[in-house]
Design an enzyme around this catalytic site. Structure first.
Site, PDB file in Angstrom:
ATOM      1  N   THR A  95       0.632  -1.677  -0.052  1.00 17.17           N
ATOM      2  CA  THR A  95      -0.260  -0.189   0.083  1.00 17.17           C
ATOM      3  C   THR A  95       0.742   1.095  -0.149  1.00 17.17           C
ATOM      4  O   THR A  95       2.259   1.393   0.597  1.00 17.17           O
ATOM      5  CB  THR A  95      -1.037  -0.463   1.589  1.00 17.17           C
ATOM      6  OG1 THR A  95      -1.761   1.201   1.354  1.00 17.17           O
ATOM      7  CG2 THR A  95       0.044  -0.697   2.247  1.00 17.17           C
ATOM      8  N   ASP A  96      -0.143   2.317  -0.234  1.00 20.08           N
ATOM      9  CA  ASP A  96       0.953   3.326  -0.242  1.00 20.08           C
ATOM     10  C   ASP A  96       0.445   3.881   0.704  1.00 20.08           C
ATOM     11  O   ASP A  96       2.142   5.462   1.696  1.00 20.08           O
ATOM     12  CB  ASP A  96      -0.123   4.686  -1.224  1.00 20.08           C
ATOM     13  CG  ASP A  96      -1.483   5.057  -1.038  1.00 20.08           C
ATOM     14  OD1 ASP A  96      -1.737   4.611   0.271  1.00 20.08           O
ATOM     15  OD2 ASP A  96      -1.601   6.003  -1.507  1.00 20.08           O
ATOM     16  N   GLU A  97       0.333   3.505   1.773  1.00 21.31           N
ATOM     17  CA  GLU A  97       0.698   4.790   3.183  1.00 21.31           C
ATOM     18  C   GLU A  97       2.435   4.381   4.197  1.00 21.31           C
ATOM     19  O   GLU A  97       1.735   4.705   4.784  1.00 21.31           O
ATOM     20  CB  GLU A  97      -0.977   3.420   4.017  1.00 21.31           C
ATOM     21  CG  GLU A  97      -1.914   4.264   3.569  1.00 21.31           C
ATOM     22  CD  GLU A  97      -3.213   3.649   4.886  1.00 21.31           C
ATOM     23  OE1 GLU A  97      -2.806   3.601   6.093  1.00 21.31           O
ATOM     24  OE2 GLU A  97      -4.638   3.894   4.254  1.00 21.31           O
ATOM     25  N   TYR A 114      -1.723  -0.813  11.212  1.00 20.89           N
ATOM     26  CA  TYR A 114      -1.611  -0.940   9.832  1.00 20.89           C
ATOM     27  C   TYR A 114      -0.452  -0.537   8.740  1.00 20.89           C
ATOM     28  O   TYR A 114      -0.242  -1.288   8.872  1.00 20.89           O
ATOM     29  CB  TYR A 114      -3.191  -0.152   9.144  1.00 20.89           C
ATOM     30  CG  TYR A 114      -3.121  -0.848   7.558  1.00 20.89           C
ATOM     31  CD1 TYR A 114      -3.277  -2.104   7.121  1.00 20.89           C
ATOM     32  CD2 TYR A 114      -3.389  -0.308   6.822  1.00 20.89           C
ATOM     33  CE1 TYR A 114      -3.428  -2.483   5.714  1.00 20.89           C
ATOM     34  CE2 TYR A 114      -3.780   0.062   5.659  1.00 20.89           C
ATOM     35  CZ  TYR A 114      -3.309  -1.549   4.641  1.00 20.89           C
ATOM     36  OH  TYR A 114      -3.264  -1.782   3.292  1.00 20.89           O
ATOM     37  N   LYS A 169       2.391  -3.415   7.261  1.00 21.08           N
ATOM     38  CA  LYS A 169       2.863  -3.643   5.954  1.00 21.08           C
ATOM     39  C   LYS A 169       4.052  -2.889   5.486  1.00 21.08           C
ATOM     40  O   LYS A 169       5.150  -3.704   4.984  1.00 21.08           O
ATOM     41  CB  LYS A 169       1.340  -2.485   4.981  1.00 21.08           C
ATOM     42  CG  LYS A 169       0.014  -3.253   5.062  1.00 21.08           C
ATOM     43  CD  LYS A 169       0.225  -4.069   4.617  1.00 21.08           C
ATOM     44  CE  LYS A 169       0.021  -4.786   3.039  1.00 21.08           C
ATOM     45  NZ  LYS A 169      -0.296  -5.504   2.645  1.00 21.08           N
TER      46      LYS A 169
HETATM   47  P1  NAD Z   1      -9.769  -7.015   2.446  1.00 15.57           P
HETATM   48  O1  NAD Z   1     -10.017  -6.957   4.236  1.00 15.57           O
HETATM   49  O2  NAD Z   1     -11.160  -6.829   1.652  1.00 15.57           O
HETATM   50  O3  NAD Z   1      -9.400  -8.485   1.921  1.00 15.57           O
HETATM   51  C1  NAD Z   1      -8.021  -9.199   2.793  1.00 15.57           C
HETATM   52  C2  NAD Z   1      -8.339 -11.372   2.860  1.00 15.57           C
HETATM   53  O4  NAD Z   1      -6.965 -12.038   3.651  1.00 15.57           O
HETATM   54  C3  NAD Z   1      -9.542 -11.797   3.313  1.00 15.57           C
HETATM   55  O5  NAD Z   1     -10.419 -12.504   2.707  1.00 15.57           O
HETATM   56  C4  NAD Z   1      -9.623 -12.191   4.281  1.00 15.57           C
HETATM   57  O6  NAD Z   1     -10.298 -13.304   4.560  1.00 15.57           O
HETATM   58  C5  NAD Z   1      -8.019 -12.576   3.877  1.00 15.57           C
HETATM   59  N1  NAD Z   1      -6.813 -12.870   5.519  1.00 15.57           N
HETATM   60  C6  NAD Z   1      -6.764 -12.212   6.093  1.00 15.57           C
HETATM   61  N2  NAD Z   1      -5.906 -12.450   6.418  1.00 15.57           N
HETATM   62  C7  NAD Z   1      -5.589 -13.742   6.324  1.00 15.57           C
HETATM   63  C8  NAD Z   1      -4.971 -14.632   6.809  1.00 15.57           C
HETATM   64  N3  NAD Z   1      -4.193 -14.371   7.726  1.00 15.57           N
HETATM   65  N4  NAD Z   1      -4.430 -16.190   5.774  1.00 15.57           N
HETATM   66  C9  NAD Z   1      -5.366 -15.506   4.775  1.00 15.57           C
HETATM   67  N5  NAD Z   1      -5.943 -15.546   4.169  1.00 15.57           N
HETATM   68  C10 NAD Z   1      -6.459 -13.804   4.874  1.00 15.57           C
HETATM   69  O7  NAD Z   1      -8.414  -6.321   1.645  1.00 15.57           O
HETATM   70  P2  NAD Z   1      -8.341  -5.503   0.568  1.00 15.57           P
HETATM   71  O8  NAD Z   1      -8.719  -4.519   0.798  1.00 15.57           O
HETATM   72  O9  NAD Z   1      -8.843  -6.881  -0.197  1.00 15.57           O
HETATM   73  O10 NAD Z   1      -6.380  -5.466   0.372  1.00 15.57           O
HETATM   74  C11 NAD Z   1      -5.944  -6.917  -0.197  1.00 15.57           C
HETATM   75  C12 NAD Z   1      -4.657  -6.734   0.097  1.00 15.57           C
HETATM   76  O11 NAD Z   1      -4.093  -5.517  -0.574  1.00 15.57           O
HETATM   77  C13 NAD Z   1      -4.279  -6.239   0.985  1.00 15.57           C
HETATM   78  O12 NAD Z   1      -2.152  -6.494   1.653  1.00 15.57           O
HETATM   79  C14 NAD Z   1      -4.091  -4.551   1.658  1.00 15.57           C
HETATM   80  O13 NAD Z   1      -2.703  -3.944   2.019  1.00 15.57           O
HETATM   81  C15 NAD Z   1      -3.272  -4.163  -0.396  1.00 15.57           C
HETATM   82  N6  NAD Z   1      -3.801  -2.772  -0.596  1.00 15.57           N
HETATM   83  C16 NAD Z   1      -5.488  -2.687  -0.545  1.00 15.57           C
HETATM   84  C17 NAD Z   1      -5.380  -1.284  -0.217  1.00 15.57           C
HETATM   85  C18 NAD Z   1      -7.273  -0.926  -0.987  1.00 15.57           C
HETATM   86  O14 NAD Z   1      -7.501   0.713  -0.920  1.00 15.57           O
HETATM   87  N7  NAD Z   1      -8.582  -2.096  -0.080  1.00 15.57           N
HETATM   88  C19 NAD Z   1      -4.706  -0.469  -1.326  1.00 15.57           C
HETATM   89  C20 NAD Z   1      -3.302  -1.210  -1.707  1.00 15.57           C
HETATM   90  C21 NAD Z   1      -2.923  -1.852  -1.233  1.00 15.57           C
HETATM   91  O1  DAU Z   2      -4.173   3.844   0.583  1.00 16.86           O
HETATM   92  C1  DAU Z   2      -4.015   2.541   0.543  1.00 16.86           C
HETATM   93  C2  DAU Z   2      -5.011   2.170   2.160  1.00 16.86           C
HETATM   94  O2  DAU Z   2      -6.759   3.012   1.561  1.00 16.86           O
HETATM   95  C3  DAU Z   2      -5.443   0.715   1.973  1.00 16.86           C
HETATM   96  O3  DAU Z   2      -3.904   0.318   1.949  1.00 16.86           O
HETATM   97  C4  DAU Z   2      -6.283  -0.090   2.995  1.00 16.86           C
HETATM   98  O4  DAU Z   2      -6.179  -0.797   3.035  1.00 16.86           O
HETATM   99  C5  DAU Z   2      -7.750   0.017   2.215  1.00 16.86           C
HETATM  100  O5  DAU Z   2      -8.116   0.350   3.588  1.00 16.86           O
HETATM  101  C6  DAU Z   2      -7.408   1.848   2.050  1.00 16.86           C
HETATM  102  O6  DAU Z   2      -7.602   2.993   3.358  1.00 16.86           O
HETATM  103  P1  DAU Z   2      -7.559   4.272   3.561  1.00 16.86           P
HETATM  104  O7  DAU Z   2      -7.771   4.495   5.104  1.00 16.86           O
HETATM  105  O8  DAU Z   2      -7.441   5.326   3.093  1.00 16.86           O
HETATM  106  O9  DAU Z   2      -9.635   3.890   4.116  1.00 16.86           O
HETATM  107  P2  DAU Z   2     -10.902   4.117   4.411  1.00 16.86           P
HETATM  108  O10 DAU Z   2     -11.528   3.602   3.927  1.00 16.86           O
HETATM  109  O11 DAU Z   2     -11.157   3.976   5.437  1.00 16.86           O
HETATM  110  O12 DAU Z   2     -11.005   5.826   4.775  1.00 16.86           O
HETATM  111  C7  DAU Z   2     -11.256   6.895   3.733  1.00 16.86           C
HETATM  112  C8  DAU Z   2     -10.744   7.969   4.059  1.00 16.86           C
HETATM  113  O13 DAU Z   2     -11.698   8.082   4.210  1.00 16.86           O
HETATM  114  C9  DAU Z   2      -9.681   8.180   4.727  1.00 16.86           C
HETATM  115  O14 DAU Z   2      -9.093   9.848   4.994  1.00 16.86           O
HETATM  116  C10 DAU Z   2     -10.498   8.716   6.408  1.00 16.86           C
HETATM  117  C11 DAU Z   2     -11.792   8.537   5.788  1.00 16.86           C
HETATM  118  N1  DAU Z   2     -13.365   8.245   6.447  1.00 16.86           N
HETATM  119  C12 DAU Z   2     -13.467   7.106   6.261  1.00 16.86           C
HETATM  120  C13 DAU Z   2     -14.293   5.973   6.896  1.00 16.86           C
HETATM  121  C14 DAU Z   2     -14.567   4.536   7.000  1.00 16.86           C
HETATM  122  C15 DAU Z   2     -14.856   8.645   6.744  1.00 16.86           C
HETATM  123  O15 DAU Z   2     -14.058  10.058   6.693  1.00 16.86           O
HETATM  124  N2  DAU Z   2     -15.186   8.169   7.089  1.00 16.86           N
HETATM  125  C16 DAU Z   2     -15.707   7.222   7.101  1.00 16.86           C
HETATM  126  O16 DAU Z   2     -16.568   6.393   7.762  1.00 16.86           O
END
Ligand code: NAD
Ligand code: DAU
Length: 354
Positions: A132-134, A158, A162
């Site tokens: 992730t970019d975080e 988190y 990562k």
């Molecule tokens: P998600 O939470 O929707 O899905 C995570 C999945 O991993 C789930 O199906 C869960 O059951 C599985 N899991 C959790 N712990 C596990 C374990 N110990 N063994 C096997 N499976 C396990 O997450 P997502 O949003 O799909 O993110 C997927 C990946 O991409 C993550 O590594 C996250 O850090 C990365 N990522 C997410 C975003 C985003 O915006 N969602 C952006 C950049 C990177």
């Molecule tokens: O940048 C990549 C990341 O993006 C991934 O690595 C994470 O797995 C993914 O969850 C996401 O993280 P964020 O914290 O950016 O996503 P989230 O949807 O939780 O929140 C997006 C923005 O919105 C953040 O600034 C917090 C804000 N927010 C979120 C929620 C859930 C609100 O203002 N209200 C809310 O109820």
């Protein structure tokens, strides 16, 4: 075939669906099925012989070793993680276990397996770690977007977990020569996004007539990428990425949270008007901010564009319209998700903010 971990979650499921659609190559899908994992995301693969689902933990070394030795995958793509920042603030332990210890165990199993390979099976094997970019921390308004050389400055449990996993992956290449690739992507949105995250939460709450909780002043900036573009980028990096390299993935779509919420509201006004004809944006409310809330993320994806010729297919306008429409068309999926432990999470996270 390839081994995908976390392939029942949001991005992993989209990746598996697209992989089988575009590559016609088998997938072993290892997922623990935490609250975020959902087999309904993969329902369209029910009788598909290319998809082999296994419920299990990436930290279960014996299981992973057995899967590797039985199926002899040519690559591992690691999506499995705890992914929600707010949950990491409430309960960091699971993040340490899966994101750090789990990735470590997966790397160890991969190293043992890869060491035993010979010939092209060995030289062509890949371990792709999805990150992730975080990990880069927070930008001020005028700072340039994150490149792959940006210092790691994670600010939440988190992102720290990562970051630790990224460092482990890097070290397995440097020390053992494991053929790794790491991708760091910006915020995804699209189908199957779990409604604890901003965009699906706003859609769900709006349709239910509930308040739309914006943290703090709503001026935090995220850089949004349609999930299928993230998946195409990962496929491209897997295919042609240089070993040991990091690739940032993003679509140059920086938006303030409040603008995102307003966009979702405007689309719902158009596609599913409120019965009372009022605007959904009237449901917006400001709630207590996330502790340690990163102000701005922005991804510089020029390395990926230049070296591997990748480009996103969706603009934010096309992607967000598809997304809102998907949620309107998939009420059954949504109802099942909302009926589980989701309610307890919502109470825990939002009760204290009001
Ligand atoms: P998600 O939470 O929707 O899905 C995570 C999945 O991993 C789930 O199906 C869960 O059951 C599985 N899991 C959790 N712990 C596990 C374990 N110990 N063994 C096997 N499976 C396990 O997450 P997502 O949003 O799909 O993110 C997927 C990946 O991409 C993550 O590594 C996250 O850090 C990365 N990522 C997410 C975003 C985003 O915006 N969602 C952006 C950049 C990177
Ligand atoms: O940048 C990549 C990341 O993006 C991934 O690595 C994470 O797995 C993914 O969850 C996401 O993280 P964020 O914290 O950016 O996503 P989230 O949807 O939780 O929140 C997006 C923005 O919105 C953040 O600034 C917090 C804000 N927010 C979120 C929620 C859930 C609100 O203002 N209200 C809310 O109820």
């Amino acid at each position: 075939m390839i081994l995908v971990t976390g392939g029942a979650g949001f991005i992993g499921a989209n990746f598996v669906l697209d992989w089988i659609d575009t590559n016609n190559e088998g997938v072993i899908n290892l997922d623990k099925l935490t609250y975020a994992g959902n087999l309904e995301n993969l329902a369209s693969l029910k009788d598909n012989k290319l998809h082999h689902f296994v419920q299990g933990d990436i930290g279960d070394s014996a299981l992973v070793e057995r899967l590797l030795s039985e199926h002899q995958p040519r690559a591992i793509v690691n999506f499995a993680a705890e992914s929600h920042v707010d949950r990491s603030i409430h309960s960091p332990e699971d993040f340490i276990q899966t994101n750090i210890v789990g990735t470590f165990r997966l790397l160890e199993a991969a190293r043992t397996y890869w060491s035993g390979l010979t010939g092209t099976k060995k030289t062509e094997f890949r371990f792709l770690h999805v990150s992730t970019d975080e990990v880069y921390g927070s930008l001020t308004k005028n700072e340039p977007a994150f490149t792959e050389l940006h210092r790691y400055e994670p600010n939440s449990p988190y992102s720290a977990s990562k970051a630790a996993s990224d460092h482990l992956v890097r070290s397995y290449h440097h020390t053992y020569g494991l053929p790794v690739l790491t991708t760091n992507c910006s915020n995804n949105y699209g189908p199957y996004h779990f409604p604890e995250k901003l965009i699906p939460l706003m859609i769900v709450n709006a349709l239910a007539g509930k308040l739309l909780p914006v943290y703090g002043d709503g001026q935090q900036i995220r850089d949004w990428l349609y999930v299928k573009d993230h998946c195409s980028a990962i496929r491209r990096v897997l295919e042609a990425g240089r070993l040991g390299e990091v690739y940032n993935i993003g679509g140059w779509n920086e938006k303030a949270n409040l603008d995102i919420v307003n966009t979702v509201c405007a689309l719902l006004d158009e596609l599913r008007p409120r019965p009372d004809k009022k605007h959904y944006k009237e449901q917006i409310t400001y709630v207590a901010d996330r502790p340690g809330h990163d102000r701005r993320y922005a991804i510089d994806a020029r390395k990926l564009e230049r070296e591997l010729g990748w480009k996103p297919a969706e603009t934010f306008d096309t992607g967000i319209r598809k997304t809102v429409q998907w949620y309107l068309d998939n009420q059954g999926w949504l109802n099942n998700v909302l009926s589980g432990s989701y309610k307890q999470w919502v109470e825990k996270n939002y009760a204290e903010r009001n």
